[in-house]
Write an enzyme that holds these catalytic residues in place. Structure first.
Site, short mmCIF file in Angstrom:
data_model
loop_
_atom_site.label_atom_id
_atom_site.label_comp_id
_atom_site.label_asym_id
_atom_site.label_seq_id
_atom_site.Cartn_x
_atom_site.Cartn_y
_atom_site.Cartn_z
N VAL A 148 0.86 -1.19 0.00
CA VAL A 148 0.00 0.00 0.00
C VAL A 148 0.89 1.23 0.00
CG1 VAL A 148 -1.75 1.29 1.28
CG2 VAL A 148 -1.82 -1.21 1.26
N LYS A 149 0.76 2.05 -1.02
CA LYS A 149 1.61 3.24 -1.12
C LYS A 149 0.93 4.35 -0.32
CE LYS A 149 4.50 5.38 -4.60
NZ LYS A 149 5.69 5.32 -3.77
N SER A 150 1.09 4.27 0.99
CA SER A 150 0.41 5.22 1.87
C SER A 150 1.31 6.40 2.19
CB SER A 150 0.00 4.52 3.17
OG SER A 150 1.10 4.49 4.07
#
Ligand code: PMP
Length: 288
Positions: A148-150
């Site tokens: 997840v590219k948070s």
């Protein structure tokens, strides 16, 4: 720098986000880093797809939908007015009261920054990067899934800080089991005996768009390439190694923890793939 915010594009210096945004207060949000080459956005729909997956994974609705966001990227790049550029596309949880509860935020906030970026100076990228194995580990998927590219980049920031304090260019980040995950904002590739290897996402690597491009290009060039769990020994024993990322593109690794890698820098496979990637980047993409 140009920024799309609340329906219009403004100069970077004018763009303002309220301090109540939970992206700022809690790192609650997702983002993409995207490059444009020769007035085309490189693999835009792959980036948008990853953004959609990241957003879904944290229960965030995409403001206006994906087609709207696609238009925003193109509009911001047109406003930048350069043939090549870097886009930072961000969706935050939006403004809300103090307190981490995402359900208190009224609506997600979309912003898009277009600018230029250079992560390493040209000379450093040419001579190859010096990496150190940092003490900070990539979190396990049940802590904070690295796919997840948070907006939670403290793990990467601390890894980079440690590497810089120790005089290195970049961090090699391991997972809890001691296998290679990735670098601070880039994927790791090693080559030995003509075979290219990169850690699987399940070892803590982001499913990088550049990584995917390199795996595809390798296939086209007849270079055997596979995902495989790797350790420091694979890097130290490699004929050649490099990092991939939208920001860094393809950059050779020169040393790990003070030890020079065995082969030439850049190695022959790195050179071949760098040339193939440059051609691909010039020919692929959504015009703006
Ligand atoms: N890993 C991390 C943690 C990153 O932030 C990035 C940069 N987006 C990458 C790998 C490389 O991915 P990509 O090639 O999609 O830029």
């Amino acid at each position: 720098m140009k920024v799309w915010l609340e329906g219009r594009v403004v100069d970077g210096a004018e763009a303002r986000v309220p301090v109540t945004d939970h992206g700022l207060l809690y790192g609650d949000g997702v983002f993409e880093g995207i490059r444009a080459y020769g007035r085309r956005v490189f693999r835009l729909d792959t980036h948008l797809e990853r953004l959609a997956v990241s957003a879904a994974a944290i229960g965030l609705e995409i403001p206006g939908g994906l087609a709207h966001v696609r238009g925003v990227v193109l509009e911001t790049l047109r406003a930048l007015g350069a043939d090549d550029g870097y886009v930072r596309l961000v969706i935050t949880r939006g403004s809300g009261p103090l307190g981490v509860d995402p359900t208190t935020c009224s609506e997600p906030r979309l912003l898009c920054i277009a600018d230029q970026v250079q992560l390493y100076d040209a000379e450093r990228a040419r001579r190859g990067l010096d990496l150190v194995t940092v003490s900070v580990r990539r979190p396990a998927p049940d802590v904070l899934d690295p796919r997840v590219k948070s907006l939670n980049y403290l793990n990467s920031a601390l890894a980079k800080l440690e590497a810089r304090r120790r005089g290195a260019d970049e961090a090699l980040i391991l997972n809890a089991a001691g296998a290679i995950a990735e670098a601070s904002v880039a994927n790791v590739f090693v080559a030995r005996g003509g075979v290219l290897r990169t850690p699987p996402a399940s070892d803590g690597a982001l499913e990088g768009v550049t990584r995917d491009s390199v795996l595809r290009l390798a296939g086209g060039l007849g270079i055997e390439a596979r995902e495989q769990t790797l350790t420091r020994v694979d890097l130290l024993g490699a004929d050649e190694a490099f990092l991939t990322g939208t920001g860094v593109r393809i950059v050779p690794i020169r040393s790990l923890d003070g030890a020079r890698l065995r082969g030439a820098v850049p190695g022959p496979l790195t050179e071949k793939l760098t040339a193939a990637f440059a051609d691909y980047a010039r020919s692929e993409g959504v015009p703006f």
